[in-house]
Write a protein that holds these residues in place. Structure first.
Motif, PDB file in Angstrom:
ATOM      1  N   GLN A 176      -5.632   3.756   0.612  1.00 20.30           N
ATOM      2  CA  GLN A 176      -7.123   3.909   0.319  1.00 20.30           C
ATOM      3  C   GLN A 176      -7.984   4.688   1.175  1.00 20.30           C
ATOM      4  O   GLN A 176      -8.895   4.759   1.197  1.00 20.30           O
ATOM      5  CB  GLN A 176      -7.543   2.423   0.495  1.00 20.30           C
ATOM      6  CG  GLN A 176      -7.141   1.643  -0.784  1.00 20.30           C
ATOM      7  CD  GLN A 176      -7.607   0.111  -0.614  1.00 20.30           C
ATOM      8  OE1 GLN A 176      -8.184  -0.376   0.347  1.00 20.30           O
ATOM      9  NE2 GLN A 176      -7.370  -0.650  -1.634  1.00 20.30           N
ATOM     10  N   GLU A 177      -7.144   5.388   2.314  1.00 23.45           N
ATOM     11  CA  GLU A 177      -7.818   6.414   3.174  1.00 23.45           C
ATOM     12  C   GLU A 177      -7.364   7.832   2.619  1.00 23.45           C
ATOM     13  O   GLU A 177      -7.645   8.671   3.412  1.00 23.45           O
ATOM     14  CB  GLU A 177      -7.425   5.914   4.637  1.00 23.45           C
ATOM     15  CG  GLU A 177      -8.193   4.674   4.903  1.00 23.45           C
ATOM     16  CD  GLU A 177      -7.488   4.312   6.472  1.00 23.45           C
ATOM     17  OE1 GLU A 177      -8.353   3.973   7.286  1.00 23.45           O
ATOM     18  OE2 GLU A 177      -6.395   4.235   6.610  1.00 23.45           O
ATOM     19  N   TYR A 189     -11.083   0.287   2.394  1.00 29.66           N
ATOM     20  CA  TYR A 189     -10.173  -0.533   3.335  1.00 29.66           C
ATOM     21  C   TYR A 189     -10.887  -1.167   4.293  1.00 29.66           C
ATOM     22  O   TYR A 189     -10.731  -2.282   4.728  1.00 29.66           O
ATOM     23  CB  TYR A 189      -9.533   0.632   4.173  1.00 29.66           C
ATOM     24  CG  TYR A 189      -8.153  -0.107   4.967  1.00 29.66           C
ATOM     25  CD1 TYR A 189      -7.803  -1.444   4.669  1.00 29.66           C
ATOM     26  CD2 TYR A 189      -7.900   0.499   6.139  1.00 29.66           C
ATOM     27  CE1 TYR A 189      -6.609  -1.788   5.530  1.00 29.66           C
ATOM     28  CE2 TYR A 189      -6.771   0.136   6.834  1.00 29.66           C
ATOM     29  CZ  TYR A 189      -6.187  -1.128   6.635  1.00 29.66           C
ATOM     30  OH  TYR A 189      -5.368  -1.521   7.518  1.00 29.66           O
ATOM     31  N   SER A 201     -15.717   7.119   3.902  1.00 25.80           N
ATOM     32  CA  SER A 201     -14.933   7.815   2.885  1.00 25.80           C
ATOM     33  C   SER A 201     -13.799   6.642   2.483  1.00 25.80           C
ATOM     34  O   SER A 201     -12.746   7.224   1.897  1.00 25.80           O
ATOM     35  CB  SER A 201     -14.089   8.788   3.347  1.00 25.80           C
ATOM     36  OG  SER A 201     -15.128   9.981   3.531  1.00 25.80           O
ATOM     37  N   GLU A 202     -13.735   5.172   2.495  1.00 21.50           N
ATOM     38  CA  GLU A 202     -12.546   4.471   2.416  1.00 21.50           C
ATOM     39  C   GLU A 202     -13.356   3.191   2.079  1.00 21.50           C
ATOM     40  O   GLU A 202     -14.267   2.623   2.508  1.00 21.50           O
ATOM     41  CB  GLU A 202     -11.619   4.607   3.460  1.00 21.50           C
ATOM     42  CG  GLU A 202     -11.966   4.843   4.874  1.00 21.50           C
ATOM     43  CD  GLU A 202     -12.257   3.360   5.426  1.00 21.50           C
ATOM     44  OE1 GLU A 202     -11.999   2.260   4.677  1.00 21.50           O
ATOM     45  OE2 GLU A 202     -12.603   3.266   6.476  1.00 21.50           O
ATOM     46  N   HIS A 238      -9.412  -0.618  -4.813  1.00 21.82           N
ATOM     47  CA  HIS A 238      -9.796   0.889  -4.636  1.00 21.82           C
ATOM     48  C   HIS A 238      -8.775   1.669  -5.328  1.00 21.82           C
ATOM     49  O   HIS A 238      -7.757   1.717  -4.630  1.00 21.82           O
ATOM     50  CB  HIS A 238     -10.256   1.103  -3.069  1.00 21.82           C
ATOM     51  CG  HIS A 238     -10.411   2.518  -2.583  1.00 21.82           C
ATOM     52  ND1 HIS A 238     -10.902   2.960  -1.537  1.00 21.82           N
ATOM     53  CD2 HIS A 238     -10.767   3.378  -3.540  1.00 21.82           C
ATOM     54  CE1 HIS A 238     -11.174   4.278  -1.342  1.00 21.82           C
ATOM     55  NE2 HIS A 238     -11.062   4.483  -2.601  1.00 21.82           N
TER      56      HIS A 238
END
Lengths: 412, 114
Positions: free
Chosen positions: A395-396, A223, A220-221, A241
């Motif tokens: 980004q998370e 990073y 889900s990210e 992102h």
């Protein structure tokens, strides 16, 4: 179609800057208790997986009348038969014989595909026959039952609806929302892309010894990309992102990037796909609010469709020739998860196109092998009690949002 | 395995096809997992300089219907498509570095022959 007349401006209210996200979702660390505590998992089963809409199939997996798929969903103690009836409609039923409870369609593994040739399924225990649209059609030695209300003994139906060819079910006897209502702005954001054209699927699965959210959050990210994918995506430069969007229980974001150092073989395969009309990058086919400026460095959209589904819409712009790819995370128990990843392409017309797709698929599969390498270790680390919180950067935010949504559902 | 027939001008690749070319992804994966850095290098050095020519030939055939010798070349090309990153990116390692156990990672429909 839901996109008729829709523009990017119609979804402008979903857009969030990093500052908006920090303000709206906070910046504090997030508790790992919902990952660690087995009691939370029992609540998730009742309040999330038996209440929300869950993707279980695609309509193009079941193209012909009588085509069926059975999914074993331990999270709901259910074996689910998804079948296209004689009238062409796809329905979902509990794969349970109403006689004494045997499985009607025998299964192997987590997914079983098949076709009913006479539009019926027959229980192999005593031969009860059900129509693929549900009703009980015949019972051997029916006259020997002192009482049998066969009109009420059809297969037990599960609420089922289709969005853009993705088949969803809802285990709730009376779902609080229709599928369209549940998807809300997510359904609008992602609708209009010709998903059903991408019938070539490379399907992978594995059982991970981790809580389902550890696997979900890992995908889900963006990073992690420069670090974890240093092997399979070398020199991935300028990853951006951004374009964060919040849509009720769902959220989304966009990965832009200049791409990677392309190895010679990848260059040969990629150029063959990118110069072929049916496989070339198609930013013009993206729904209007995804990559609204039609930037050339668009890679793919990275959303979270709560609770457990991700559609990475690429439209050929990211991995060469890849239309989109999906992830799904099915809890088997508190500490075990079935992960399913599928790469979707438009069908190869020539043998050369098929070879090129095999290469792109292999590169992406290898990246997934890098992703999945962290998950069991992460879960072990959390279960050790060493940390009580996750530290989350901008980004998370999909993780932060999903964790908050989870808490909201569990508190309901 | 006896050397499979290949179309001209690729007949010299027959020994490589005998080793690498298999109709299903799961079978090809088994071969790749047991390959050495030298195996990957030999495959790469034989195939990469001719890849454009191989793809040009395969472009003349539909994905679902090929004469036997073309199909053998196609399956060798599939094996190369999956093996080339091991030479180009993974320093000849049969496993993706720092990765999950590929044997636990199931191509759900990977036994389906091409």
């Amino acid at each position: 179609m839901m996109t008729t007349g829709m523009t990017a401006a119609d979804l402008a209210h979903t857009a969030r800057s990093s500052e908006d996200i920090r303000h709206e979702l906070g910046v504090d660390p997030v508790s790992v208790r919902s990952i660690r505590d087995p009691a939370i998992y029992e609540l998730e089963r009742e309040k999330i997986f038996k209440k929300t809409w869950l993707k279980v199939a695609t309509s193009w997996e079941l193209p012909k009348v009588g085509d069926y798929k059975v999914k074993e969903l331990a999270v709901a103690n259910a074996s689910v038969l998804i079948v296209r009836g004689k009238d062409g409609q796809i329905r979902a039923f509990h794969n349970v014989c109403t006689h004494r409870g045997n499985k009607v369609v025998p299964t192997t593994g987590f997914e079983t595909f098949g076709r009913s040739r006479a539009n019926v399924v027959t229980c192999r225990f005593h031969g009860w026959v059900f129509s693929t649209d549900g009703p009980l059609r015949s019972v051997p030695m029916k006259e020997r039952f002192g009482k049998l209300d066969s009109a009420c003994l059809g297969l037990r139906e599960i609420h089922c609806d289709i969005w853009e060819g993705f088949v969803f079910i809802n285990f709730d006897a009376e779902p609080a929302q229709s599928l369209t209502e549940y998807l809300g702005d997510f359904g609008k954001l992602f609708s209009g892309y010709p998903y059903e054209e991408s019938t070539t699927a490379f399907r992978y699965s594995t059982v991970l010894n981790c809580n389902w959210k550890v696997a979900h959050y890992a995908f889900s990210e963006g990073y992690h990309v420069p670090t974890i994918h240093a092997g399979s995506l070398p020199g991935f430069q300028g990853i951006e992102h951004t374009d964060f969007k919040l849509m009720g229980p769902h959220a989304s974001s966009t990965i832009y990037g200049a791409g990677m150092d392309t190895a010679p073989s990848t260059l040969a395969f990629a150029s063959m796909l990118s110069t072929t009309e049916r496989h070339r990058p198609r930013p013009d086919q993206l729904p209007p609010a995804i990559n609204p400026e039609r930037r050339a460095d668009f890679q793919f959209e990275l959303p979270n469709l709560f609770p457990n589904f991700i559609i990475h819409l690429a439209s050929g712009c990211g991995y060469p020739g890849m239309s989109f790819f999906t992830h799904q995370f099915w809890p088997l128990d508190h500490g075990r998860t079935l992960w399913e990843g599928i790469n979707y392409f438009r069908p190869a017309q020539t043998a050369a196109e098929q070879v090129a797709q095999q290469h792109v698929n292999a590169l992406h599969r290898n990246a997934w092998l890098e992703d999945t390498a962290t998950m069991e270790d992460t879960f072990s680390g959390i279960m050790s009690g060493t940390i009580d919180e996750m530290q989350l950067m901008d980004q998370e935010f999909l993780i932060r949002h999903a964790a908050r949504t989870l808490d909201t559902f569990l508190a309901a | 395995m006896t050397n499979p027939i290949l179309p001209a001008p690729f007949t010299d690749l027959a020994p490589l096809a005998a080793h690498w070319a298999r109709p299903s992804e799961n079978e090809r994966s088994e071969i790749r997992w047991s390959a050495s850095a030298d195996d990957f290098k030999a495959l790469y050095e034989a195939m990469m300089p001719r890849l454009d020519d191989i793809l040009a030939l395969l472009s003349q055939h539909p994905a679902t219907d090929m004469p036997e010798e073309v199909r053998n070349l196609f399956l060798l090309a599939c094996a190369f498509a999956e093996a080339s990153p091991h030479h180009e990116l993974y320093r000849g390692s049969s496993a993706v570095p720092y990765s999950f156990d590929a044997r636990r990672f199931v191509r759900t429909d990977g036994d389906v022959a091409l």
